[in-house]
Design an enzyme around this catalytic site. Structure first.
Site, short mmCIF file in Angstrom:
data_model
loop_
_atom_site.label_atom_id
_atom_site.label_comp_id
_atom_site.label_asym_id
_atom_site.label_seq_id
_atom_site.Cartn_x
_atom_site.Cartn_y
_atom_site.Cartn_z
N HIS A 7 0.85 -1.20 0.00
CA HIS A 7 0.00 0.00 0.00
C HIS A 7 0.88 1.25 0.00
O HIS A 7 2.07 1.20 0.29
CB HIS A 7 -0.98 0.02 1.19
N CYS A 17 5.68 6.93 4.03
CA CYS A 17 4.56 6.00 3.84
C CYS A 17 3.76 6.33 2.58
O CYS A 17 2.87 5.56 2.18
CB CYS A 17 3.64 6.02 5.05
N HIS A 21 4.89 0.41 -0.43
CA HIS A 21 5.67 -0.49 0.42
C HIS A 21 4.75 -1.59 0.92
O HIS A 21 3.54 -1.54 0.71
CB HIS A 21 6.30 0.28 1.59
N HIS A 23 3.53 -4.77 3.92
CA HIS A 23 3.46 -5.25 5.30
C HIS A 23 2.89 -6.66 5.29
O HIS A 23 2.22 -7.07 4.34
CB HIS A 23 2.50 -4.40 6.15
N HIS A 58 -1.80 -10.40 -1.14
CA HIS A 58 -0.94 -10.22 -2.33
C HIS A 58 -1.53 -9.24 -3.34
O HIS A 58 -1.33 -9.39 -4.56
CB HIS A 58 -0.64 -11.58 -2.99
N GLU A 92 0.23 -4.11 12.41
CA GLU A 92 0.94 -3.82 11.16
C GLU A 92 2.42 -4.15 11.29
O GLU A 92 3.08 -4.53 10.32
CB GLU A 92 0.75 -2.35 10.80
N1 LIG Z 1 -2.24 5.81 12.82
C1 LIG Z 1 -1.54 5.26 11.79
N2 LIG Z 1 -0.29 5.65 11.57
C2 LIG Z 1 0.39 5.11 10.56
C3 LIG Z 1 -0.18 4.14 9.74
C4 LIG Z 1 -1.51 3.75 9.99
O1 LIG Z 1 -2.09 2.90 9.29
N3 LIG Z 1 -2.16 4.34 11.01
N4 LIG Z 1 0.55 3.59 8.75
C5 LIG Z 1 1.78 3.92 8.50
C6 LIG Z 1 2.49 3.22 7.38
O2 LIG Z 1 1.80 2.06 6.99
C7 LIG Z 1 3.95 2.87 7.61
O3 LIG Z 1 4.33 1.86 6.71
C8 LIG Z 1 4.32 2.43 8.97
O4 LIG Z 1 5.18 3.39 9.42
P1 LIG Z 1 6.33 3.19 10.51
O5 LIG Z 1 5.77 3.15 11.87
O6 LIG Z 1 7.31 4.22 10.23
O7 LIG Z 1 6.76 1.72 10.23
P2 LIG Z 1 8.09 1.08 9.77
O8 LIG Z 1 7.79 -0.34 9.55
O9 LIG Z 1 8.69 1.82 8.65
O10 LIG Z 1 8.93 1.22 11.10
P3 LIG Z 1 10.37 1.78 11.41
O11 LIG Z 1 10.36 1.80 12.90
O12 LIG Z 1 10.47 3.15 10.81
O13 LIG Z 1 11.29 0.79 10.83
C9 LIG Z 1 2.44 5.00 9.25
N5 LIG Z 1 1.66 5.51 10.33
ZN LIG Z 2 2.50 0.98 5.51
#
Ligand SMILES: Nc1nc2c(c(=O)[nH]1)N=C([C@H](O)[C@H](O)COP(=O)(O)OP(=O)(O)OP(=O)(O)O)CN2
Ligand SMILES: [Zn+2]
Length: 103
Positions: A7, A17, A21, A23, A58, A92
């Site tokens: 997504h 984001c 990318h 998950h 997928h 996530e």
């Molecule tokens: N309230 C929400 N905040 C975020 C969401 C969401 O769905 N609800 N989603 C994202 C993104 O999907 C993003 O991929 C996740 O961000 P992040 O926390 O930075 O995750 P990472 O896996 O990249 O973690 P690192 O700690 O930076 O490696 C963002 N926020």
């Molecule tokens: Zn994401």
């Protein structure tokens, strides 16, 4: 159930984001009913997977869902798809979990 998908988020601020990318979302669905159906179930686990996993796994979620695919929006949408569902938890990543609950 686990959904592996991609997504990108449409956000009102600049964020990594916004890039496409992926998950592996771990999704827990909670259903309840005062009565069980004739099969002795609230809802068949297989039907949950058919209506959710088969549609999202997928896939590029931006192409198959009609909304910005945040974890919160996904949890609400999943809850709305399933009869007798009152709560959906989506993990996530190790530190990012949301819970949607109907009133
Ligand atoms: N309230 C929400 N905040 C975020 C969401 C969401 O769905 N609800 N989603 C994202 C993104 O999907 C993003 O991929 C996740 O961000 P992040 O926390 O930075 O995750 P990472 O896996 O990249 O973690 P690192 O700690 O930076 O490696 C963002 N926020
Ligand atoms: Zn994401």
């Amino acid at each position: 159930m686990e959904i592996s998908a991609a997504h990108s988020l449409k956000l009102s601020y600049s964020s990594k984001c916004e890039n496409l990318h992926g998950h592996n979302w771990i999704i827990t669905v909670y259903c309840r009913s005062k009565e069980l159906n004739a099969d002795g179930m609230v809802i068949d686990f297989s039907h949950i997977k058919e209506s959710i996993k088969n549609r999202l796994d997928h896939q590029n979620l931006n192409e198959v869902l009609p909304f910005n695919p945040t974890a919160e929006n996904m949890a609400r949408w999943i809850c709305d798809q399933l009869p007798n569902c009152y709560k959906v938890e989506i993990k996530e990543s190790e530190s990012n979990t949301v819970i949607y609950e109907k009133d």
